[in-house]
Design a protein around this motif. Structure first.
Motif, short mmCIF file in Angstrom:
data_model
loop_
_atom_site.label_atom_id
_atom_site.label_comp_id
_atom_site.label_asym_id
_atom_site.label_seq_id
_atom_site.Cartn_x
_atom_site.Cartn_y
_atom_site.Cartn_z
N UNK A 178 0.63 -0.75 -0.19
CA UNK A 178 -0.02 -0.03 -0.12
C UNK A 178 0.99 1.52 0.20
N UNK A 179 0.24 2.37 -0.60
CA UNK A 179 0.65 3.42 -0.48
C UNK A 179 0.24 4.45 0.42
N UNK A 180 -0.84 3.98 1.28
CA UNK A 180 -1.61 5.05 1.98
C UNK A 180 -1.30 4.17 3.08
N UNK A 181 -1.39 5.31 4.04
CA UNK A 181 -0.69 4.70 5.97
C UNK A 181 -1.92 3.61 6.45
N UNK A 182 -1.64 2.52 7.04
CA UNK A 182 -1.88 1.50 6.35
C UNK A 182 -3.45 1.72 7.75
N UNK A 183 -2.76 1.93 9.08
CA UNK A 183 -3.37 2.63 10.04
C UNK A 183 -4.86 3.47 9.76
N UNK A 184 -5.48 3.69 8.69
CA UNK A 184 -6.08 4.82 7.72
C UNK A 184 -6.74 3.39 7.07
N UNK A 185 -5.88 2.51 6.00
CA UNK A 185 -6.77 2.06 5.11
C UNK A 185 -6.78 0.71 5.46
N UNK A 186 -5.89 0.02 6.02
CA UNK A 186 -6.08 -1.67 6.72
C UNK A 186 -7.11 -1.78 7.87
N UNK A 187 -8.18 -2.49 8.13
CA UNK A 187 -8.51 -2.66 9.05
C UNK A 187 -7.94 -3.44 10.39
N UNK A 188 -8.13 -3.09 11.62
CA UNK A 188 -7.69 -3.64 12.23
C UNK A 188 -7.21 -4.77 12.75
N UNK A 189 -8.21 -5.61 12.75
CA UNK A 189 -7.73 -7.11 12.62
C UNK A 189 -7.26 -7.76 11.77
#
Length: 477
Positions: free
Chosen positions: A157-168
């Motif tokens: 990903x090129x975007x911050x995973x904290x905002x773009x990837x689900x927590x689980x």
């Protein structure tokens, strides 16, 4: 159970690397992708012996395989790392793009991975590109396969995973951050592509200035560097024939000793290939310091047009946007200061925005901050105040803290007179009381001298009233 056939459209088509300048539709950047982690340029912090990526790439890495999220700007090697890991480990490798794949495709991969592991004992590496484009529901379909070990997920990903990837999914994966490639890394890639059989096969001479231009224009992006090199080489291959037609007295494409002269890739060809003027801007040379100096002085001098011009020159020359953002923050504190207290928060917000969205979109918040700072009222009073105070401290003008201001909370402090006579400011009218705060040696020493600009038009008179009340100076006295 029998694995269902995979829909071809869901998978990125694999292309065999081809040799030569014009080898069909396969770009140079694809042909030059490393076949092992040892060929990867940059990201040394992720490729140390024993690192998670090294373990994934080993032939027995499946036993301790950990799903990973690769977060970094474009062209830093996310896809390259995934493919190198698959090639090195010998495991089954499936590549999906979140742009074209859906829930059905993910479930099909999971089913096949489970079947392959049960029947043949072969583990599967699933590389999912641009995972941030998957919805929450689509990302949920990855969880069973990751949690049960049916697949080892490598998601990019090129975007911050904290905002773009689900927590689980975040909690079940190792987050690895890729850094933009350094100039040395890019130079090494360009040099390799120039002579490698998969690349340009040593058919061209790359002039040093042209090499530096390609590295500078790439701005840490390996794909951009190799694309620029390939485009310039195509122009260079056509250029000699045109020149020879105009030069009848010269032997057909021969250099010294009768050997064919290799086409030269020049800065002019690079500029033409990428359709942009090559700025005279060496990030380690005088021009770097001249442009940033002119930028700072233009903002300080309230010339918004010149400020934007120099900002554009730095951006187009490939200057690190984080460096630009840092200079903007310093400008806000040093040259605007208390004349407009909102300048500093806005500058910090611009720096955060650049970090969050990256370039080229980051140019917009940078321009907004520069415009605001250039138009804002100016004051360096806070800057001068701290420097004057530091000068006194360095000269030994410090003195002891007055007894009534000293800490009185530890045993025996009151016996020493600490805190005795201290007046609580909130008990006074308007929250101000007459009291000595500086050491005896510095009573009456003024550091902060507000200007009459912007917000300091209000702080100046207020400062005078506060000083008189705190110091016990009678009005008219």
């Amino acid at each position: 159970m029998e694995a269902r056939p995979v829909r071809p459209s869901a998978y990125r088509v694999r292309v065999q690397a081809q040799v030569g300048l014009r080898s069909g539709p396969v770009p140079l950047a694809v042909r030059m992708r490393p076949k092992s982690l040892d060929e990867v340029a940059g990201q040394a912090h992720l490729l140390r012996p024993g690192s998670p990526l090294r373990r994934l790439a080993s032939s027995d890495g499946a036993s301790g395989a950990t799903s990973v999220l690769l977060w970094g700007p474009p062209g830093t090697g996310k896809t390259t790392l995934a493919q190198a890991i698959a090639a090195s480990s010998g495991r089954r490798f499936v590549e999906l793009s979140a742009v074209t794949a859906g829930v059905r495709d993910v479930r099909q991969v999971m089913d096949e991975a489970r079947t392959t592991a049960d029947l043949y004992g072969t583990s599967t590496v699933l590389f999912l590109d641009e995972i941030h484009r998957f919805s929450k529901a689509q990302q949920d379909t990855l969880l069973p396969g990751v949690e049960n070990g049916w697949v080892t997920l490598i998601a990019a990903t090129t975007e911050n995973p904290s905002f773009s990837v689900i927590a689980p999914l975040l909690s079940r994966s190792l987050l690895l951050t890729l850094q933009p490639l350094s100039d040395d890394d890019l130079g090494m890639l360009v040099d390799r592509a120039l002579v490698d059989p998969r690349g340009l096969v040593d058919r061209f001479v790359l002039e040093s200035d042209a090499r530096a231009a390609i590295v500078r224009l790439a701005s840490g992006d390996a794909r951009r560097a190799l694309t620029a090199l390939e485009a310039a080489s195509i122009l260079a291959a056509d250029a000699p024939a045109q020149e020879h037609d105009a030069d009848e007295g010269r032997d057909e494409d021969e250099g010294a000793g009768g050997e064919p002269e290799r086409p030269r890739i020049t800065t002019e060809l690079v500029a033409t290939a990428v359709d942009r003027a090559l700025l005279r801007y060496d990030r380690d040379g005088d021009e770097h310091y001249d442009v940033i100096s002119a930028f700072i002085k233009s903002v300080r001098g309230s010339d918004v047009d010149a400020s934007i011009h120099y900002l554009a020159r730095m951006i187009e020359a490939g200057e690190d946007p984080r460096f630009i953002a840092r200079r903007i923050i310093v400008l806000a504190a040093e040259d605007i200061g208390m004349a407009d207290p909102q300048a500093l928060p806005l500058a910090i917000a611009a720096a955060d925005a650049v970090q969050f969205i990256g370039m080229p979109e980051g140019r917009i918040p940078l321009a907004e901050a520069v415009t605001y700072l250039a138009l804002a009222p100016k004051s360096n009073a806070s800057y001068l105040a701290i420097d004057a105070a530091i000068a006194d401290v360095r000269a030994g003008r410090i003195g002891r803290v007055p007894p009534h201001l000293r800490d009185a909370h530890y045993p025996g402090a009151k016996r020493l007179g600490h805190g005795k006579g201290y007046r609580y400011a909130h008990d006074g009218e308007h929250g101000v009381v007459e009291q000595q705060y500086p050491p005896d040696e510095l009573v009456g020493r003024d550091y902060y001298a507000p200007t009459g600009n912007g917000f300091e038009r209000e702080t100046g008179p207020r400062l005078e009233r506060l000083r008189r009340r705190v110091r016990g100076i009678e009005d008219g006295g």
